[in-house]
Design a protein around this motif. Structure first.
Motif, PDB file in Angstrom:
ATOM      1  N   GLN A  83      -1.703  16.210  -8.200  1.00  0.00           N
ATOM      2  CA  GLN A  83      -2.397  16.001  -7.313  1.00  0.00           C
ATOM      3  C   GLN A  83      -3.651  16.487  -8.835  1.00  0.00           C
ATOM      4  O   GLN A  83      -5.039  15.603  -8.146  1.00  0.00           O
ATOM      5  CB  GLN A  83      -2.086  15.629  -6.075  1.00  0.00           C
ATOM      6  CG  GLN A  83      -3.281  15.079  -5.351  1.00  0.00           C
ATOM      7  CD  GLN A  83      -3.739  13.327  -4.894  1.00  0.00           C
ATOM      8  OE1 GLN A  83      -3.725  13.405  -6.909  1.00  0.00           O
ATOM      9  NE2 GLN A  83      -3.090  13.031  -4.298  1.00  0.00           N
ATOM     10  N   ASP A 122      -8.774   8.118  -4.302  1.00  0.00           N
ATOM     11  CA  ASP A 122      -7.432   7.251  -2.896  1.00  0.00           C
ATOM     12  C   ASP A 122      -6.963   8.280  -2.548  1.00  0.00           C
ATOM     13  O   ASP A 122      -5.549   8.797  -3.205  1.00  0.00           O
ATOM     14  CB  ASP A 122      -6.666   6.359  -3.872  1.00  0.00           C
ATOM     15  CG  ASP A 122      -6.345   5.021  -2.760  1.00  0.00           C
ATOM     16  OD1 ASP A 122      -6.223   5.509  -1.653  1.00  0.00           O
ATOM     17  OD2 ASP A 122      -5.650   4.047  -3.745  1.00  0.00           O
ATOM     18  N   GLU A 123      -7.102   8.604  -1.210  1.00  0.00           N
ATOM     19  CA  GLU A 123      -5.738   9.640  -0.413  1.00  0.00           C
ATOM     20  C   GLU A 123      -5.680  10.782  -1.392  1.00  0.00           C
ATOM     21  O   GLU A 123      -4.889  10.980  -1.561  1.00  0.00           O
ATOM     22  CB  GLU A 123      -4.488   9.578  -0.452  1.00  0.00           C
ATOM     23  CG  GLU A 123      -5.021   8.076   0.888  1.00  0.00           C
ATOM     24  CD  GLU A 123      -4.713   8.058   1.946  1.00  0.00           C
ATOM     25  OE1 GLU A 123      -5.228   9.437   2.174  1.00  0.00           O
ATOM     26  OE2 GLU A 123      -4.873   7.780   2.958  1.00  0.00           O
ATOM     27  N   ALA A 171       1.496   9.251   3.336  1.00  0.00           N
ATOM     28  CA  ALA A 171       1.004   8.875   3.117  1.00  0.00           C
ATOM     29  C   ALA A 171       0.143   7.512   4.282  1.00  0.00           C
ATOM     30  O   ALA A 171       0.024   6.919   4.280  1.00  0.00           O
ATOM     31  CB  ALA A 171       1.011   8.016   2.433  1.00  0.00           C
ATOM     32  N   SER A 190       0.947  -0.753   0.087  1.00  0.00           N
ATOM     33  CA  SER A 190       0.070   0.155   0.303  1.00  0.00           C
ATOM     34  C   SER A 190       0.674   1.278  -0.155  1.00  0.00           C
ATOM     35  O   SER A 190       2.187   1.829  -0.290  1.00  0.00           O
ATOM     36  CB  SER A 190      -0.168  -0.244   1.627  1.00  0.00           C
ATOM     37  OG  SER A 190      -0.378   0.766   2.106  1.00  0.00           O
ATOM     38  N   GLY A 191       0.419   2.300  -0.043  1.00  0.00           N
ATOM     39  CA  GLY A 191       1.038   3.198  -0.476  1.00  0.00           C
ATOM     40  C   GLY A 191       1.637   4.187   0.502  1.00  0.00           C
ATOM     41  O   GLY A 191       2.560   3.903   1.125  1.00  0.00           O
ATOM     42  N   SER A 250      -3.142   1.624   7.245  1.00  0.00           N
ATOM     43  CA  SER A 250      -2.129   1.122   5.562  1.00  0.00           C
ATOM     44  C   SER A 250      -2.250  -0.112   5.623  1.00  0.00           C
ATOM     45  O   SER A 250      -2.082  -1.018   7.166  1.00  0.00           O
ATOM     46  CB  SER A 250      -0.694   2.322   5.316  1.00  0.00           C
ATOM     47  OG  SER A 250      -0.735   3.239   5.710  1.00  0.00           O
ATOM     48  N   THR A 261      -8.526   0.271  -0.021  1.00  0.00           N
ATOM     49  CA  THR A 261      -7.748   0.684  -1.537  1.00  0.00           C
ATOM     50  C   THR A 261      -8.190  -0.673  -2.209  1.00  0.00           C
ATOM     51  O   THR A 261      -8.783  -0.168  -2.960  1.00  0.00           O
ATOM     52  CB  THR A 261      -6.456   1.225  -1.849  1.00  0.00           C
ATOM     53  OG1 THR A 261      -6.295   2.668  -1.128  1.00  0.00           O
ATOM     54  CG2 THR A 261      -6.251   1.386  -3.428  1.00  0.00           C
ATOM     55  N   SER A 284      -4.165  13.798   0.358  1.00  0.00           N
ATOM     56  CA  SER A 284      -2.295  13.808   0.959  1.00  0.00           C
ATOM     57  C   SER A 284      -1.873  14.462   0.657  1.00  0.00           C
ATOM     58  O   SER A 284      -0.211  14.855   1.602  1.00  0.00           O
ATOM     59  CB  SER A 284      -2.196  12.322   0.194  1.00  0.00           C
ATOM     60  OG  SER A 284      -1.839  11.831  -0.494  1.00  0.00           O
ATOM     61  N   GLN A 301      -3.350   7.260  -5.520  1.00  0.00           N
ATOM     62  CA  GLN A 301      -2.543   7.836  -4.185  1.00  0.00           C
ATOM     63  C   GLN A 301      -1.437   8.557  -4.730  1.00  0.00           C
ATOM     64  O   GLN A 301      -1.144   9.817  -4.110  1.00  0.00           O
ATOM     65  CB  GLN A 301      -2.625   6.943  -3.162  1.00  0.00           C
ATOM     66  CG  GLN A 301      -1.895   7.391  -1.803  1.00  0.00           C
ATOM     67  CD  GLN A 301      -1.736   6.278  -0.733  1.00  0.00           C
ATOM     68  OE1 GLN A 301      -2.181   5.018  -1.504  1.00  0.00           O
ATOM     69  NE2 GLN A 301      -0.536   6.123   0.267  1.00  0.00           N
ATOM     70  N   ASP A 302      -0.726   7.861  -5.959  1.00  0.00           N
ATOM     71  CA  ASP A 302       0.692   8.738  -6.030  1.00  0.00           C
ATOM     72  C   ASP A 302       0.478   9.369  -7.128  1.00  0.00           C
ATOM     73  O   ASP A 302       0.388   9.195  -8.450  1.00  0.00           O
ATOM     74  CB  ASP A 302       1.053   7.836  -5.712  1.00  0.00           C
ATOM     75  CG  ASP A 302       2.614   8.118  -5.907  1.00  0.00           C
ATOM     76  OD1 ASP A 302       2.892   8.998  -5.720  1.00  0.00           O
ATOM     77  OD2 ASP A 302       3.527   7.450  -5.717  1.00  0.00           O
ATOM     78  N   SER A 326      -9.029   7.842   2.790  1.00  0.00           N
ATOM     79  CA  SER A 326      -7.924   8.928   3.458  1.00  0.00           C
ATOM     80  C   SER A 326      -7.592   8.834   4.672  1.00  0.00           C
ATOM     81  O   SER A 326      -8.238   8.015   5.607  1.00  0.00           O
ATOM     82  CB  SER A 326      -8.466   9.758   3.712  1.00  0.00           C
ATOM     83  OG  SER A 326      -8.238  10.534   3.960  1.00  0.00           O
TER      84      SER A 326
END
Length: 527
Positions: free
Chosen positions: A429, A447-448, A184, A156-157, A319, A324, A451, A367-368, A480
């Protein structure tokens, strides 16, 4: 020996771009004492990360650096590459903001962690493996022995971020430069990591340069604060003094920025857009030459949720809890068992060809942002990519649509022909959000999404998501670790732990009267 470990004086950084010089940092001066934590704070694009990378000359060939940066009295600006290599990763370690850009996707965790340990500490064989397991345990990776053969994409992130922290701490550096190291991480692990860093400071006398947009963390961990805006330090001083009586208007604005309020109520007549029933996602564990299945990673067990038009369901948990994974299964990006319905239609068993027409109505913001944006495509191409698959509205020009959605998410349309690496983390983002929004979907999995954003932009994005939901009756599944943002956006909340749904209900009930010890622990860490 002087007490100053890092001394930055009149630092200036320009980037050469298309035959012109673009200023990024102007006249920055500060110092870090042994055993001290200095925080660099400011909005995305303010020059924080550029300043940090300048300390050991990691900016690349297009950067022009002037001024002075000394580490233990040794000048780093213009230093020979051999001298810089001795300092990097050994005396000065980095924790970078985006883990997927720093971890090699082709190497296992064991190989990536062992490389630095073998190079700088001279350990070999079982001693390296023992050290790796110790590091992963310290940063909160569960069952680290089973994770040594994993690749970055299998984590996961938050887990990837913790692996990066373990890599940075492997050689017991004198100075740790941490660029958004807890971005994250969920609130409980964030508290553990901050305590770990504080413990290392006490035990080793390690100094830290801590870059963050989260002023709550600054208050807890920093001895002194430097506030940056537009490439300059506008205010610096002891943390208590800055928080108690900020002098600069920009500092006051940062301190006042916080996502507040509640989402608009949802009509009782609002239709259910998407729902899952008894959803289960287990990943097989293969061992041996024949890759026999010897067990399963139980990512999600028996998850049931529904989201209506104009409603937000917040999914929270540590996490690796399955948040996710649940979302990816819900939009049919990974396999699962159980029922998944979209607009009343069962979609669990639809082929990819039959799912394709529904993709324009179901979008996801990952997320990323750097990992999900192609470095070879301009922003205009990235945002308009979905239009090429699903078609452009009649009578509309594609670039006009891109410009309109960029304005909606707070980006300058004049920058649409630039590439992702030319934007800050927060701006990337927003590009990812714009790409999802341009098709005007009915369901968006987020997804986040905040963040990587500084607090002021986070407030803007929360308001933007509220406005878009109000305007288009969008349904959100909002993942989140920032419970303040979840409270500001969510109508319902689902709490997950180790793949299980431990609690679910209205946001009001979850936040004001949590029933389980785990949920209460999350709330205590966040508020």
């Amino acid at each position: 020996m002087t007490d100053t470990i890092l001394d930055v004086r009149d630092l200036n950084v320009d980037f050469r771009q298309d035959g012109r010089r673009v200023p990024a940092v102007r006249g920055v001066s500060f110092h870090v004492e042994r055993g001290e934590t200095v925080a660099l704070v400011g909005e995305s694009g303010s020059g924080k990360s550029v300043t940090a990378l300048s300390t050991v000359q990691l900016l690349g060939e297009t950067a022009e650096v002037s001024g002075s940066v000394t580490y233990e009295g040794r000048e780093m600006v213009g230093a020979p590459e051999a001298e810089l290599r001795r300092v990097r990763g050994n005396d000065i370690s980095f924790i970078f903001q985006e883990p997927m850009t720093s971890l090699n996707p082709l190497h296992t965790l064991e190989r990536q962690l062992s490389e630095s340990i073998e190079l700088h500490q001279g350990l070999r064989g079982s001693a390296v493996r023992t050290r790796i397991i110790e590091l992963l345990t310290r940063v909160g990776i569960r069952d680290p022995e089973t994770r040594l053969g994993a690749y970055p994409h299998q984590l996961s992130g938050g887990q990837r971020q913790r692996v990066m922290i373990a890599m940075a701490l492997a050689n017991n550096p004198n100075l740790l430069i941490a660029d958004e190291p807890t971005t994250a991480l969920d609130v409980t692990i964030q508290a553990q990591i901050l305590e770990l860093l504080a413990e290392l400071k006490r035990d080793t006398g390690m100094a830290m340069l801590f870059i963050t947009h989260d002023l709550g963390i600054v208050r807890r961990i920093a001895d002194r604060v430097c506030v940056m805006k537009d490439g300059e330090i506008v205010e610096q001083g002891p943390t208590a003094e800055i928080f108690a009586s900020p002098r600069h208007p920009y500092t006051r604005m940062l301190l006042e920025a916080e996502s507040t309020g509640l989402p608009d109520p949802v009509s009782e007549a609002a239709p259910v857009v998407a729902e899952t029933e008894n959803l289960k996602i287990w990943f097989p564990i293969h061992r041996g030459l024949l890759k026999r299945t010897v067990g399963h990673v139980k990512a999600v067990n028996d998850a049931t949720l529904s989201v209506r038009a104009g409603e937000t369901v917040g999914v929270v948990g540590e996490s690796g809890s399955g948040k996710t994974t649940l979302a990816l299964a819900m939009v049919r990006l990974i396999g699962s068992e159980g029922k998944i319905r979209f607009d009343g239609r069962e979609i669990q068993d639809l082929s990819q060809r039959r799912m394709r027409p529904l993709r324009s109505e179901i979008q996801i913001v990952f997320q990323d942002p750097f990992g999900s944006l192609s470095p070879r495509m301009t922003v205009a191409q990235i945002i308009a990519e979905g239009l090429g698959v699903h078609g452009v509205e009649k009578g509309r020009d594609r670039r006009d649509m891109v410009a309109e959605i960029m304005r909606e998410v707070g980006l300058d349309p004049a920058s649409m022909d630039r590439y992702p690496h030319e934007f800050s983390g927060g701006q990337r983002q927003r590009i990812a959000i714009a790409r999802a929004l341009i098709l005007r979907p009915r369901l968006i999995v987020l997804d986040e999404p905040t963040s990587a954003l500084d607090m002021t932009v986070q407030v803007q994005i929360v308001e933007l998501l509220r406005a878009l939901q109000r305007k288009y009756s969008l349904a959100y599944v909002f993942i989140s670790h920032d419970l303040k943002v979840v409270r500001a956006l969510s109508h319902k909340v689902m709490v997950m732990k180790n793949g299980d749904v431990v609690e679910a209900g209205s946001a009001e009930a979850i936040f004001d009267a949590p029933r389980t010890d785990y949920t209460r622990a999350l709330m205590a860490a966040a508020f």
